[in-house]
Design a protein around this motif. Structure first.
Motif, PDB file in Angstrom:
ATOM      1  N   ASP A   1       0.831  -1.211   0.000  1.00 54.66           N
ATOM      2  CA  ASP A   1       0.000   0.000   0.000  1.00 54.66           C
ATOM      3  C   ASP A   1       0.861   1.255   0.000  1.00 54.66           C
ATOM      4  OD1 ASP A   1      -2.263  -1.585   0.044  1.00 54.66           O
ATOM      5  OD2 ASP A   1      -2.486  -1.491   2.222  1.00 54.66           O
ATOM      6  N   ALA A   2       1.946   1.239   0.782  1.00 53.69           N
ATOM      7  CA  ALA A   2       2.829   2.400   0.841  1.00 53.69           C
ATOM      8  C   ALA A   2       3.480   2.667  -0.515  1.00 53.69           C
ATOM      9  CB  ALA A   2       3.901   2.181   1.902  1.00 53.69           C
ATOM     10  N   GLU A   3       3.903   1.608  -1.178  1.00 47.11           N
ATOM     11  CA  GLU A   3       4.564   1.772  -2.473  1.00 47.11           C
ATOM     12  C   GLU A   3       3.593   2.312  -3.526  1.00 47.11           C
ATOM     13  OE1 GLU A   3       8.368  -0.563  -4.200  1.00 47.11           O
ATOM     14  OE2 GLU A   3       6.665  -1.786  -3.572  1.00 47.11           O
ATOM     15  N   ARG A   4       2.357   1.809  -3.510  1.00 46.14           N
ATOM     16  CA  ARG A   4       1.361   2.308  -4.471  1.00 46.14           C
ATOM     17  C   ARG A   4       1.042   3.774  -4.220  1.00 46.14           C
ATOM     18  NH1 ARG A   4      -0.864  -2.986  -3.946  1.00 46.14           N
ATOM     19  NH2 ARG A   4      -2.144  -2.285  -2.193  1.00 46.14           N
TER      20      ARG A   4
ATOM     21  N   PRO B   1      13.152  21.351  -2.353  1.00 47.16           N
ATOM     22  CA  PRO B   1      14.164  20.396  -1.867  1.00 47.16           C
ATOM     23  C   PRO B   1      13.755  19.628  -0.620  1.00 47.16           C
ATOM     24  CG  PRO B   1      15.215  22.434  -2.538  1.00 47.16           C
ATOM     25  CD  PRO B   1      13.746  22.677  -2.625  1.00 47.16           C
ATOM     26  N   ALA B   2      13.148  20.282   0.370  1.00 51.31           N
ATOM     27  CA  ALA B   2      12.779  19.592   1.602  1.00 51.31           C
ATOM     28  C   ALA B   2      11.774  18.481   1.326  1.00 51.31           C
ATOM     29  CB  ALA B   2      12.201  20.580   2.609  1.00 51.31           C
ATOM     30  N   SER B   3      10.817  18.741   0.454  1.00 54.94           N
ATOM     31  CA  SER B   3       9.816  17.719   0.121  1.00 54.94           C
ATOM     32  C   SER B   3      10.435  16.584  -0.679  1.00 54.94           C
ATOM     33  CB  SER B   3       8.664  18.349  -0.667  1.00 54.94           C
ATOM     34  OG  SER B   3       7.986  19.320   0.113  1.00 54.94           O
ATOM     35  N   ARG B   4      11.385  16.911  -1.562  1.00 59.18           N
ATOM     36  CA  ARG B   4      12.064  15.852  -2.329  1.00 59.18           C
ATOM     37  C   ARG B   4      12.870  14.956  -1.393  1.00 59.18           C
ATOM     38  NH1 ARG B   4      13.668  20.009  -5.851  1.00 59.18           N
ATOM     39  NH2 ARG B   4      15.862  19.643  -5.318  1.00 59.18           N
ATOM     40  N   ALA B   5      13.512  15.570  -0.396  1.00 57.89           N
ATOM     41  CA  ALA B   5      14.272  14.768   0.562  1.00 57.89           C
ATOM     42  C   ALA B   5      13.347  13.826   1.330  1.00 57.89           C
ATOM     43  CB  ALA B   5      15.013  15.685   1.533  1.00 57.89           C
ATOM     44  N   SER B   6      12.192  14.319   1.755  1.00 62.99           N
ATOM     45  CA  SER B   6      11.224  13.469   2.465  1.00 62.99           C
ATOM     46  C   SER B   6      10.749  12.335   1.571  1.00 62.99           C
ATOM     47  CB  SER B   6      10.035  14.305   2.936  1.00 62.99           C
ATOM     48  OG  SER B   6      10.444  15.293   3.859  1.00 62.99           O
ATOM     49  N   HIS B   7      10.510  12.643   0.307  1.00 61.33           N
ATOM     50  CA  HIS B   7      10.063  11.628  -0.644  1.00 61.33           C
ATOM     51  C   HIS B   7      11.107  10.526  -0.789  1.00 61.33           C
ATOM     52  CE1 HIS B   7       7.779  10.232  -4.205  1.00 61.33           C
ATOM     53  NE2 HIS B   7       8.978   9.861  -4.629  1.00 61.33           N
ATOM     54  N   ASP B   8      12.358  10.911  -0.982  1.00 66.31           N
ATOM     55  CA  ASP B   8      13.402   9.908  -1.179  1.00 66.31           C
ATOM     56  C   ASP B   8      13.699   9.137   0.100  1.00 66.31           C
ATOM     57  OD1 ASP B   8      13.985  10.109  -3.945  1.00 66.31           O
ATOM     58  OD2 ASP B   8      14.968  12.027  -3.590  1.00 66.31           O
ATOM     59  N   LEU B   9      13.498   9.739   1.253  1.00 66.73           N
ATOM     60  CA  LEU B   9      13.627   8.988   2.505  1.00 66.73           C
ATOM     61  C   LEU B   9      12.585   7.876   2.573  1.00 66.73           C
ATOM     62  CD1 LEU B   9      14.362  11.765   5.145  1.00 66.73           C
ATOM     63  CD2 LEU B   9      15.803   9.786   4.636  1.00 66.73           C
ATOM     64  N   LEU B  10      11.377   8.158   2.093  1.00 67.66           N
ATOM     65  CA  LEU B  10      10.343   7.123   2.064  1.00 67.66           C
ATOM     66  C   LEU B  10      10.687   6.039   1.051  1.00 67.66           C
ATOM     67  CD1 LEU B  10       7.148   9.352   2.316  1.00 67.66           C
ATOM     68  CD2 LEU B  10       7.974   7.726   4.022  1.00 67.66           C
ATOM     69  N   VAL B  11      11.188   6.434  -0.106  1.00 69.30           N
ATOM     70  CA  VAL B  11      11.622   5.446  -1.097  1.00 69.30           C
ATOM     71  C   VAL B  11      12.697   4.547  -0.511  1.00 69.30           C
ATOM     72  CG1 VAL B  11      12.764   5.152  -3.329  1.00 69.30           C
ATOM     73  CG2 VAL B  11      11.011   6.911  -3.056  1.00 69.30           C
TER      74      VAL B  11
ATOM     75  N   ALA C   1      12.561   0.485   0.307  1.00 68.66           N
ATOM     76  CA  ALA C   1      13.595  -0.377  -0.289  1.00 68.66           C
ATOM     77  C   ALA C   1      14.345  -1.164   0.782  1.00 68.66           C
ATOM     78  CB  ALA C   1      14.562   0.469  -1.113  1.00 68.66           C
ATOM     79  N   MET C   2      14.630  -0.538   1.920  1.00 71.52           N
ATOM     80  CA  MET C   2      15.313  -1.259   2.998  1.00 71.52           C
ATOM     81  C   MET C   2      14.457  -2.400   3.520  1.00 71.52           C
ATOM     82  SD  MET C   2      16.996   1.760   5.294  1.00 71.52           S
ATOM     83  CE  MET C   2      17.901   3.099   4.550  1.00 71.52           C
TER      84      MET C   2
ATOM     85  N   ALA D   1      17.969   1.540  -2.129  1.00 74.73           N
ATOM     86  CA  ALA D   1      17.965   2.369  -0.924  1.00 74.73           C
ATOM     87  C   ALA D   1      19.129   3.350  -0.926  1.00 74.73           C
ATOM     88  CB  ALA D   1      18.022   1.482   0.315  1.00 74.73           C
ATOM     89  N   ARG D   2      20.318   2.885  -1.322  1.00 73.10           N
ATOM     90  CA  ARG D   2      21.476   3.786  -1.343  1.00 73.10           C
ATOM     91  C   ARG D   2      21.292   4.899  -2.375  1.00 73.10           C
ATOM     92  NH1 ARG D   2      25.587   2.494   1.809  1.00 73.10           N
ATOM     93  NH2 ARG D   2      25.850   0.330   2.530  1.00 73.10           N
TER      94      ARG D   2
END
Length: 406
Positions: free
Chosen positions: A127-130, A142-152, A156-157, A165-166
Motif C-alpha cells: 500500500d505504501a509503495e502504491r 528540496p525539503a519535500s524531495r528529501a522526504s520523498h526519497d527517505l520514504l523510497v 527499499a530497505m 535504498a542507497r
C-alpha cells in the motif's frame, strides 16, 4: 498575509521554530495560531501543538478551506510524531484532495507522504509503495524531495533492495543539502547508518557472524537453504515455506539448521521444541509426530532423516544450510524494535503496528520495564513508553513487515 506571518512561515520552513515564535507568540488570530502550533511541534511539545492547530482550524472561516486543510495536515503530522496511529485517514485524504483542487501541490504531496509514512510503520509495504508512486517529486521543493526519497529508501530497505535504498538516500542527501535544514540532513544520515550497521546474524557450521542488510540480501539470493528466524520462514533459491503459525515446527527446523551438516540429538530437539529439560517416551513420541509434520512441510526443499541419536536436515537442491537469526534474541524483540526509533509510543499504537492486542503489548511492556529495558511516563490514555536506541545494530529485520519470498 502580513509581514510577521510571512517571516514566521519562512522561519519554520528552514527549521527555526524559535525565530517563528518571536514573531507570533503573542497573537491569537488563525494564521498565528497555526504557525505557533507548527513551531511547538518542531520544539517537541506535541500536546500543545495539537491544541493550537485545532484552535487554528476552528478560527479559519468557512471560505478559508485551504488554510483549514493545511491545519488538518499539520495535526496529522503531530499525531504521527506522537505515534498516535489510530487517527482516521479520511480527514487527511479529504484535506489532500482540497489542497490538490486549489493548486497547493506541495502541501498535498506532504499529506500523501504522511499517509505513506504511516503505512510504512504499520508494515503495509504494498500500500505504501502504491501511494508513493502517485507523487511526482520533481516539481517539489528540496525539503519535500528529501522526504520523498527517505520514504523510497525506507521501503527499499524493508524489501531488502539495498542498491535502490542507497540511490534514494544519495538523492535525499543532495535535496537536504539544498534545503539547508540541519534536522533533515541528520535524518538522512541516520537512515544511511541503517545500511552500514549489523542487521542480522548468520549461524552456519557452528560459527556465527554479523550481517549487514546488503549481506542479508545476498544470502537470500544465494543457493543456500536458509532457515530464516527473522520471519520464521524456510527458503531456498526457488521457494519458501512460512512456519510463522507453527512455532514448534520452526523451532525444530532452526535446531536442525544450526546442527547441519551434523545431526541434532533428540534431547536437544525436545528441549528446543517443547521447552522440556527431561525426556521420556511421551516426549520422544511427540517429537516423531512433529518431525513428520516438518518433513511434510519442507519436503520439496529438504528431507529430515532419522539418525542413531536424533535427526538431520538434508537439502535437496542447496549445497549448504544456514540460519539467519535476529540481531537480538529477545522474547519481545519486535516491541523493542519499534521503541528503538526514539519516539514515545502508546500501548495501543504498538498493538496496531504489530497487529496484536493491546493487552499482549502491555504484558510485553511490563516485562521490558521490569528488566530495565523500557520506561513509561504519564498516566492512563496519556501513558507513553520509550527506550534508549539499541546500540550497534539496526532493527530493520525486527520490524513487522514481510521479507520478499520470490
Amino acid at each position: 498575509m502580513d509581514s510577521l506571518i510571512t517571516a514566521a512561515a519562512r522561519a519554520l520552513a528552514v527549521g527555526d521554530p524559535l525565530g517563528a515564535l518571536k514573531r507570533v507568540a503573542l497573537r491569537d488570530d488563525a494564521s498565528a495560531l497555526a504557525l505557533r502550533g507548527i513551531a511547538m511541534a518542531q520544539l517537541g511539545d506535541l500536546a500543545r501543538a495539537k491544541t493550537l492547530l485545532r484552535r487554528a482550524a476552528r478560527a479559519f472561516g468557512p471560505r478559508e478551506v485551504v488554510s483549514r486543510a493545511r491545519c488538518v495536515v499539520a495535526e496529522a503530522e503531530v499525531a504521527f510524531a506522537a505515534r498516535e496511529l489510530g487517527w482516521s485517514t479520511k480527514a487527511l485524504d479529504a484535506a489532500r484532495a482540497t489542497l490538490d483542487a486549489h493548486g497547493d501541490r506541495v502541501n498535498a504531496a506532504h499529506a500523501r507522504h504522511l499517509a505513506v509514512r504511516r503505512l510504512l510503520l504499520l508494515g503495509r509495504l504494498d500500500d505504501a509503495e502504491r501511494a508513493l508512486a502517485d507523487v511526482d517529486p520533481l516539481p517539489l521543493p528540496p525539503a519535500s524531495r528529501a522526504s520523498h526519497d527517505l520514504l523510497v529508501a525506507g521501503i527499499a530497505m524493508r524489501r531488502l533492495r539495498t542498491s535502490d535504498a542507497r540511490a534514494a538516500l544519495a538523492r535525499a542527501e543532495r535535496a537536504a543539502r539544498d534545503a539547508r535544514i540541519p534536522a533533515l540532513s541528520a535524518e538522512v544520515e541516520s537512515a544511511r547508518l541503517v545500511l552500514d550497521t549489523p542487521a542480522a546474524r548468520l549461524v552456519a557450521g557452528g560459527e556465527e557472524r554479523q550481517l549487514r542488510l546488503e549481506d542479508v540480501e545476498a544470502l537470500l539470493a544465494s543457493p543456500a537453504l536458509v532457515v530464516d528466524a527473522c520471519r520464521y520462514v524456510v527458503r531456498d533459491e526457488r521457494e519458501s515455506v512460512s512456519l510463522a503459525r507453527r512455532p514448534v515446527l520452526f523451532a525444530l527446523a532452526r535446531a536442525l539448521g544450526e546442527a547441519w551438516p551434523h545431526d541434532a540429538p533428540r534431547d536437544v530437539l525436545i528441549a528446543r521444541a517443547f521447552g522440556s529439560r527431561f525426556t521420556d517416551e511421551s516426549h520422544r513420541a511427540r517429537l516423531r509426530v512433529e518431525v513428520a509434520r516438518l518433513r511434510t512441510a519442507v519436503r520439496s526443499m529438504a528431507d529430515v532423516r532419522a539418525t542413531r541419536r536424533g535427526f538431520a536436515l538434508t537439502p535437496r537442491r542447496a549445497r549448504e544450510v544456514v540460519v539467519l537469526a535476529r540481531p537480538v534474541e529477545h522474547e519481545h524483540a519486535t516491541v523493542l524494535a519499534l521503541l528503538a526509533d526514539g519516539e514515545s509510543w502508546s500501548s495501543s499504537a504498538l498493538g496496531l503496528a504489530l497487529g496484536t492486542s493491546q493487552r499482549s503489548v502491555q504484558r510485553a511492556l511490563d516485562a521490558l520495564a521490569a528488566a530495565g529495558r523500557a520506561q513509561s511516563f504519564g498516566r492512563g490514555r496519556a501513558r507513553r513508553w520509550i527506550t534508549p536506541p539499541l546500540p550497534g545494530f539496526t532493527t530493520t529485520l525486527l520490524l513487522p513487515a514481510p521479507l520478499p519470498t520470490d
